[in-house]
Design a protein around this motif. Structure first.
Motif, short mmCIF file in Angstrom:
data_model
loop_
_atom_site.label_atom_id
_atom_site.label_comp_id
_atom_site.label_asym_id
_atom_site.label_seq_id
_atom_site.Cartn_x
_atom_site.Cartn_y
_atom_site.Cartn_z
N VAL A 113 0.92 -1.30 -0.07
CA VAL A 113 0.01 -0.33 0.20
C VAL A 113 0.73 0.95 0.11
O VAL A 113 -0.04 2.34 -1.07
CB VAL A 113 -1.05 0.17 1.25
CG1 VAL A 113 -1.96 1.54 1.59
CG2 VAL A 113 -1.70 -1.12 1.11
N ALA A 123 -0.04 2.58 -3.28
CA ALA A 123 -1.13 3.44 -3.39
C ALA A 123 -1.00 4.24 -1.73
O ALA A 123 -1.72 4.19 -1.07
CB ALA A 123 -2.91 2.32 -2.98
N LEU A 136 -4.25 -4.70 -6.09
CA LEU A 136 -3.19 -2.47 -6.18
C LEU A 136 -2.39 -2.81 -7.21
O LEU A 136 -2.39 -2.18 -7.93
CB LEU A 136 -2.89 -2.83 -4.96
CG LEU A 136 -3.77 -2.49 -3.59
CD1 LEU A 136 -3.19 -2.67 -2.54
CD2 LEU A 136 -4.94 -1.20 -3.63
N ALA A 179 -8.74 -3.86 -1.23
CA ALA A 179 -8.16 -3.55 -1.89
C ALA A 179 -8.39 -2.34 -3.35
O ALA A 179 -8.12 -1.47 -3.39
CB ALA A 179 -7.67 -4.91 -2.73
N ARG A 197 -7.65 1.58 -3.27
CA ARG A 197 -6.89 1.72 -4.60
C ARG A 197 -8.52 3.19 -5.01
O ARG A 197 -8.27 4.40 -5.48
CB ARG A 197 -8.22 1.41 -5.80
CG ARG A 197 -7.35 1.28 -7.10
CD ARG A 197 -6.45 2.12 -7.72
NE ARG A 197 -5.50 0.60 -7.25
CZ ARG A 197 -3.71 1.18 -6.84
NH1 ARG A 197 -3.40 3.04 -6.70
NH2 ARG A 197 -2.96 0.68 -6.56
#
Length: 469
Positions: A67, A71, A127, A434, A438
């Motif tokens: 992550v 992201a 992701l 997920a 996103r």
């Protein structure tokens, strides 16, 4: 100029450090609960605590690193809350394994940890593959067709299997899978893509009834189709939970897309009519309602006359647990059939009490709140509807599960997200998280601000075009 410079100098907070801090607390909850189970049941810390804790920490920290890399602006609360729920669920399942006499490498807890590993891997893959959620809108009808195919698979001879009166499973060799868990994700994407394209027509009002603008008759097609599909699932597969979940999901997303309360009136009427019809046509539905109204009439007998044992033992356990619970090892949650799956909430309430049960409900409330918050700040209509739909999936599923276990509504047969034993449910829910991360990364990412010196002179360009024209 000064305001523009200030905007360019502003750096949006990514909050990955806050996420890591919350993840440490979540790991303490999961590993601490696992250790407490060993101490409460066997009188000592489990011998595999280091291996279990290391595996769990590697999964969660690995998800955090991904992550952080792909992201960075994603919501910092979702992953820690999910990790805490998953860790607690593993500990409670292990407690039930010990009650059944299963060793560290036996029982459901080890299987659930394996499914969690697969879920985290798919979380990471989602992701990495879905770098922009808006690309998914291109596959609206593909997702819809895939969802219908998945829902029909349990009805095929050879692979479909009926368990406890519901035909919602498929078996491929030694593996079993519940395709409806994947179908709910595909349906959210399909609903969102359809509503974005047709919301203007669906928002047109028809006749006015009791201060409510009803939709036009020719626009009722989609909701009628979903009503019939939900009834077909209810009748053919005896799957009460999925029927309620799919229909309620579409109805809420339709209302959010059009902002027309008339859809809620029409949808609520159709649902009431369908539920009433099912009560008189489907024996399983009538039995569930009668069990809800008169549970003690179905307790202590034989066969059907003892079919209320599950809900009655759940009520006894919740009452015995009280405010603070009996403590791990001091309750009797194994008296409840399927306590590791459908009734894990009752096991938590008995041994950890109402306090822990309210904390679990609060965690689910946080997941729903963060999902709806993501929908509010998302800048595209498709992302708004997808985030709303995924949050509503959690809200409806938790409501019907906990409502059934606590005797608020009739039992439906759904699993509690991240807590209950069930590989297909756990994997699908990790993919949902997920997708929410996103979308939140896209929504929270700051909009780039151009340097005024680099901005094109629009007035000069327009003047030049006029001269050339």
């Amino acid at each position: 100029m000064s305001q523009t410079s200030a905007l360019m100098g502003f750096v949006h907070r990514r909050r990955r450090g806050a996420e890591l801090f919350l993840l440490v607390i979540a790991l303490a909850v999961g590993i601490g609960a696992y250790a407490a189970v060993g101490v409460g049941v066997e009188g000592e810390v489990p011998t595999d605590i280091l291996g279990y804790g290391g595996w769990l920490a590697a999964l969660i920290i690995g998800a955090h690193i991904v992550v952080r890399l792909v992201a960075p602006y994603a919501d910092p609360v979702l992953l820690p809350v999910v990790a805490a729920l998953n860790g607690l669920g593993l500990a409670v399942i292990r407690r039930l394994d010990l009650a059944a006499g299963n060793g560290p490498d036996e029982g459901f807890a080890r299987q659930q940890l394996t499914w969690m590993t697969l879920g985290v891997l798919l979380f990471v893959a989602t992701l990495l593959i879905v770098r922009d959620h808006r690309v998914l809108q291109r596959f609206t009808y593909t997702f819809g067709l895939g969802a219908i195919v998945l829902l029909l698979l349990p009805m095929l001879p050879g692979i479909g299997k009926e368990i406890n009166g519901a035909r919602i499973w498929i078996h491929l060799g030694p593996f079993s899978f519940q395709p409806g868990e994947v179908a709910k994700v595909l349906l959210v994407l399909a609903f969102a893509g359809y509503l974005v394209r047709h919301r203007d027509a669906l928002a047109l009002a028809g006749r006015r009834l009791l201060f409510v603008d009803l939709p036009r008759g020719r626009d009722l097609g989609p909701i009628l189709v979903m009503w019939l599909i939900s009834l077909a699932i209810l009748v053919r597969q005896s799957d009460l939970g999925s029927s309620l979940l799919f229909f309620g999901l579409f109805l809420v997303m339709l209302y959010v897309a059009t902002e027309r309360p008339g859809w809620l009136l029409v949808g609520g009427t159709l649902f009431a009519a369908g539920a009433t019809l099912a009560y008189y046509v489907v024996p399983r539905v009538a039995l569930r309602v009668d069990l809800w109204l008169h549970p003690f009439d179905y307790y202590g007998g034989e066969g059907v006359r003892d079919s209320g044992r599950q809900i009655v033992e759940s009520m006894f356990g919740l009452g015995w647990g009280g405010l603070l619970g009996r403590g791990f090892g001091n309750g009797q949650p194994w008296r409840i059939s399927y306590a590791e799956s459908d009734f894990i909430i009752a096991a938590i309430g008995e041994e950890l009490g109402l306090t822990a049960l309210m904390a679990v409900i609060l965690c689910y409330g946080l997941i729903v709140e963060r999902g709806l918050r993501t929908a509010l700040i998302c800048r595209d209509a498709f992302g708004k509807l997808v985030a709303t739909g995924l949050a509503i999936v959690f809200a409806l599923q938790v409501f019907v599960v906990i409502g059934g276990v606590t005797h608020l509504i009739p039992l439906t047969g759904l699993t509690t997200p991240f807590l209950s034993k069930g590989g297909s449910s756990l994997v699908a829910n990790w993919v949902i998280v997920a997708l929410l991360l996103r979308i939140s990364d896209f929504a929270r990412r700051p909009i780039p601000v151009l340097d005024p010196a680099e901005e094109p002179d629009v007035d000069a360009e327009v003047t030049q075009v006029v001269k050339l024209g």
